[in-house]
Design a protein around this motif. Structure first.
Motif, PDB file in Angstrom:
ATOM      1  N   SER A 188       0.559   2.503  -5.634  1.00 35.78           N
ATOM      2  CA  SER A 188       1.000   1.174  -5.227  1.00 35.78           C
ATOM      3  C   SER A 188       2.366   0.869  -5.832  1.00 35.78           C
ATOM      4  O   SER A 188       2.761   1.488  -6.826  1.00 35.78           O
ATOM      5  CB  SER A 188      -0.019   0.119  -5.667  1.00 35.78           C
ATOM      6  OG  SER A 188      -0.115   0.073  -7.085  1.00 35.78           O
ATOM      7  N   PRO A 189       3.132  -0.072  -5.250  1.00 36.39           N
ATOM      8  CA  PRO A 189       4.486  -0.363  -5.745  1.00 36.39           C
ATOM      9  C   PRO A 189       4.543  -0.736  -7.223  1.00 36.39           C
ATOM     10  O   PRO A 189       5.531  -0.426  -7.901  1.00 36.39           O
ATOM     11  CB  PRO A 189       4.922  -1.537  -4.862  1.00 36.39           C
ATOM     12  CG  PRO A 189       4.150  -1.364  -3.600  1.00 36.39           C
ATOM     13  CD  PRO A 189       2.822  -0.818  -4.024  1.00 36.39           C
ATOM     14  N   ILE A 194      -3.955   3.642  -7.216  1.00 32.39           N
ATOM     15  CA  ILE A 194      -3.704   4.822  -6.401  1.00 32.39           C
ATOM     16  C   ILE A 194      -4.601   4.692  -5.172  1.00 32.39           C
ATOM     17  O   ILE A 194      -5.798   4.427  -5.290  1.00 32.39           O
ATOM     18  CB  ILE A 194      -3.965   6.127  -7.181  1.00 32.39           C
ATOM     19  CG1 ILE A 194      -3.644   7.348  -6.302  1.00 32.39           C
ATOM     20  CG2 ILE A 194      -5.390   6.200  -7.734  1.00 32.39           C
ATOM     21  CD1 ILE A 194      -3.630   8.657  -7.056  1.00 32.39           C
ATOM     22  N   VAL A 195      -3.991   4.814  -4.003  1.00 34.81           N
ATOM     23  CA  VAL A 195      -4.700   4.579  -2.748  1.00 34.81           C
ATOM     24  C   VAL A 195      -4.871   5.913  -2.035  1.00 34.81           C
ATOM     25  O   VAL A 195      -3.926   6.689  -1.891  1.00 34.81           O
ATOM     26  CB  VAL A 195      -3.936   3.582  -1.858  1.00 34.81           C
ATOM     27  CG1 VAL A 195      -4.675   3.356  -0.545  1.00 34.81           C
ATOM     28  CG2 VAL A 195      -3.763   2.255  -2.594  1.00 34.81           C
ATOM     29  N   SER A 196      -6.079   6.173  -1.564  1.00 35.33           N
ATOM     30  CA  SER A 196      -6.398   7.431  -0.896  1.00 35.33           C
ATOM     31  C   SER A 196      -7.082   7.147   0.431  1.00 35.33           C
ATOM     32  O   SER A 196      -7.839   6.180   0.564  1.00 35.33           O
ATOM     33  CB  SER A 196      -7.301   8.292  -1.788  1.00 35.33           C
ATOM     34  OG  SER A 196      -8.398   7.533  -2.286  1.00 35.33           O
ATOM     35  N   ILE A 203     -10.337   4.031   3.520  1.00 38.64           N
ATOM     36  CA  ILE A 203      -9.198   3.884   2.615  1.00 38.64           C
ATOM     37  C   ILE A 203      -9.739   3.286   1.323  1.00 38.64           C
ATOM     38  O   ILE A 203     -10.439   2.275   1.341  1.00 38.64           O
ATOM     39  CB  ILE A 203      -8.117   2.964   3.198  1.00 38.64           C
ATOM     40  CG1 ILE A 203      -7.608   3.505   4.538  1.00 38.64           C
ATOM     41  CG2 ILE A 203      -6.955   2.814   2.212  1.00 38.64           C
ATOM     42  CD1 ILE A 203      -6.690   2.553   5.270  1.00 38.64           C
ATOM     43  N   ARG A 204      -9.416   3.931   0.203  1.00 37.81           N
ATOM     44  CA  ARG A 204      -9.946   3.483  -1.089  1.00 37.81           C
ATOM     45  C   ARG A 204      -8.795   3.178  -2.031  1.00 37.81           C
ATOM     46  O   ARG A 204      -7.882   3.992  -2.195  1.00 37.81           O
ATOM     47  CB  ARG A 204     -10.841   4.570  -1.682  1.00 37.81           C
ATOM     48  CG  ARG A 204     -11.206   4.361  -3.153  1.00 37.81           C
ATOM     49  CD  ARG A 204     -12.133   5.457  -3.636  1.00 37.81           C
ATOM     50  NE  ARG A 204     -12.212   5.480  -5.086  1.00 37.81           N
ATOM     51  CZ  ARG A 204     -13.061   6.237  -5.781  1.00 37.81           C
ATOM     52  NH1 ARG A 204     -13.910   7.032  -5.151  1.00 37.81           N
ATOM     53  NH2 ARG A 204     -13.057   6.214  -7.102  1.00 37.81           N
ATOM     54  N   ALA A 205      -8.834   1.998  -2.634  1.00 34.43           N
ATOM     55  CA  ALA A 205      -7.866   1.628  -3.671  1.00 34.43           C
ATOM     56  C   ALA A 205      -8.565   1.745  -5.027  1.00 34.43           C
ATOM     57  O   ALA A 205      -9.576   1.081  -5.265  1.00 34.43           O
ATOM     58  CB  ALA A 205      -7.362   0.208  -3.455  1.00 34.43           C
ATOM     59  N   THR A 206      -8.016   2.592  -5.891  1.00 38.12           N
ATOM     60  CA  THR A 206      -8.611   2.856  -7.200  1.00 38.12           C
ATOM     61  C   THR A 206      -7.657   2.402  -8.293  1.00 38.12           C
ATOM     62  O   THR A 206      -6.444   2.635  -8.196  1.00 38.12           O
ATOM     63  CB  THR A 206      -8.889   4.365  -7.360  1.00 38.12           C
ATOM     64  OG1 THR A 206      -9.729   4.810  -6.279  1.00 38.12           O
ATOM     65  CG2 THR A 206      -9.568   4.658  -8.690  1.00 38.12           C
ATOM     66  N   VAL A 207      -8.181   1.758  -9.310  1.00 37.02           N
ATOM     67  CA  VAL A 207      -7.355   1.356 -10.448  1.00 37.02           C
ATOM     68  C   VAL A 207      -6.902   2.615 -11.181  1.00 37.02           C
ATOM     69  O   VAL A 207      -7.730   3.449 -11.568  1.00 37.02           O
ATOM     70  CB  VAL A 207      -8.141   0.438 -11.398  1.00 37.02           C
ATOM     71  CG1 VAL A 207      -7.289   0.108 -12.634  1.00 37.02           C
ATOM     72  CG2 VAL A 207      -8.560  -0.836 -10.685  1.00 37.02           C
TER      73      VAL A 207
END
Length: 440
Positions: A188-189, A194-196, A203-207
């Motif tokens: 992410s900006p 981290i997006v996969s 689509i998964r957004a992980t810390v």
């Protein structure tokens, strides 16, 4: 009619899977551009040295004259030779993923040879080679340049660190989309996530943790809504929302806008419908062209989408297999091509185009919108095209590019669309599994 055996079907599938699309990546500040075709990386320096800098750097008149003359003789040649003196091999199979880091200091390449190679984008020397357990499908570099993450065909995401306590030659697994091919990976900006994305529509957004080598165990959100595999991701930022929005492209012929921190779908664009490419096969089935790649200016003012079967006619047939844009949003760089085509010298089969004229102060700006630049107007000109495209006869170019486009379409379909097997074929495939062989 001759009966086709299961073995022959499997061999044909493998041949299609070996076809890999040409890829393109542009330095964030357009200092250089890279094309990957098969196992080959082609790098071109887009920066022009100002001859007056030579005069200012040296006081000796003879030295200045000699250097100025050398500069003038070599000004048009800016091809970069990559160097790997680490003793590790260069890529030996098709490269499937390439990217620059956010500040442009690092570049990563990875692919079917299970190697992840990390390059200094200043010297273009390989500074690290990491061996993956399986073929690599996606790669990303953290914004601080301290970590490189990559995903393999089994759906596992790995990370390797740089500097201090992070210095390790081996990669560590951080999370996984088990048994689902990961098609895209992005930080992410703000670097917090981290997006996969995978072929199973997720689509998964992980810390991204402070110590990622110990694993990333906190899931921020899932972005669910696509009905086919996700092929590409890109972030856009606005002044009002600096943490950014996520754009995703898919095999369902749509581009979707997400608030990735909450997983909320904000908007959907039916790209295939907008382009007039949705059609029927005559069997009550609607055929939607897949979105193959997407790029955007950081503020989202310019978004470009590549669609399968979309033919851009500007004197030539051109259907991009990959596209990219620098941080300034001045140009969209496009490449089409494929490796391992049996009928052609596929090692040199790539064609590069550039679209410009997005900004009013651009010399290519017109009232009719952006334009495809002529070869002479492309940054780097003929020298860049010679470096990136290799050699292919003009009479074969149209046929070769058409073959490449069709081959990539079939290969991506076989790779990303889950196939259904009959009971007979399923039992046959089980006999060849490695775990069964080990038990025997």
């Amino acid at each position: 009619m001759e009966e086709i055996s299961i073995e022959e079907v499997e061999n044909n599938d493998r041949e299609l899977l070996e076809v890999a699309p040409a890829l393109i990546s542009v330095h964030p500040f357009e200092k250089s551009v890279v094309v990957a075709i098969g196992p080959e990386l082609r790098v071109f320096d887009l920066e022009e040295t100002d001859p007056m800098n030579i005069v200012e750097a040296y006081s000796n008149v003879l030295t200045v004259l000699c250097l100025f003359l050398c500069f003038c003789l070599d000004r048009g040649s800016r091809q970069i030779s990559i160097v790997d003196d680490s003793g590790d091999p260069l890529h030996s199979h098709s490269i499937r993923a390439i990217c620059f880091g956010a500040n442009g200091s690092l570049f990563a390449s990875a692919g079917d040879d299970k190697l992840v190679k990390i390059w200094s984008a200043d010297s273009w020397k390989c500074i690290r080679t990491v061996l993956s357990e399986k073929r690599v499908s996606a790669v990303a570099i953290s914004h601080d340049g301290l970590f490189v993450s990559f995903a393999d065909k089994f759906g596992v995401v790995w990370v390797v660190g740089f500097g201090g306590d992070n210095e390790k030659n081996k990669a560590a697994p951080i999370f996984a989309h088990y048994c689902s091919i990961i098609t895209s990976l992005l930080f992410s900006p703000d670097g917090r996530f981290i997006v996969s994305a995978d072929r199973d529509f997720k689509i998964r957004a992980t810390v991204f943790p402070r110590k990622p080598l110990n694993g990333a165990h906190e899931i921020q959100s899932f972005c669910l809504g696509h009905t086919e595999y996700i092929s590409c991701l890109v972030f856009i930022c606005t002044l009002e929302y600096p943490k950014g929005f996520l754009l995703s492209g898919s095999g369902d012929s749509t581009v979707r806008l997400w608030d990735f921190t909450s997983g909320s779908l904000l908007s959907t664009c039916e790209v295939g419908v907008q382009a007039g490419l949705v059609e029927s096969n005559g069997k009550d089935e609607v055929l939607c062209p897949a979105v193959t790649d997407i790029c955007a200016s950081p503020d989202g003012s310019v978004v470009a989408v590549a669609i399968q079967r979309q033919i851009v006619t500007m004197g030539d047939i051109f259907s991009p297999t990959s596209l990219d844009m620098g941080s300034f949003g001045m140009h969209i760089w496009l490449v089409t091509g494929a490796s391992n085509l049996p009928s052609f010298d596929s090692a040199s089969l790539a064609c590069v185009k550039v679209v410009s004229g997005f900004q009013k102060d651009s010399p290519h700006f017109t009232e009719h919108g952006p334009v495809m630049l002529e070869n002479n107007d492309i940054p780097g000109g003929d020298k860049l095209l010679e470096t990136m495209q290799g050699s292919i006869s003009i009479e074969n170019e149209r046929k070769a590019l058409g073959t490449a486009i069709e081959a990539v379409k079939k290969a991506m379909h076989n790779l990303l669309i889950k196939r259904q097997y009959s009971d007979e074929k399923r039992e046959f495939r089980k006999r060849g599994r490695n775990d069964r062989k080990l038990k025997q």
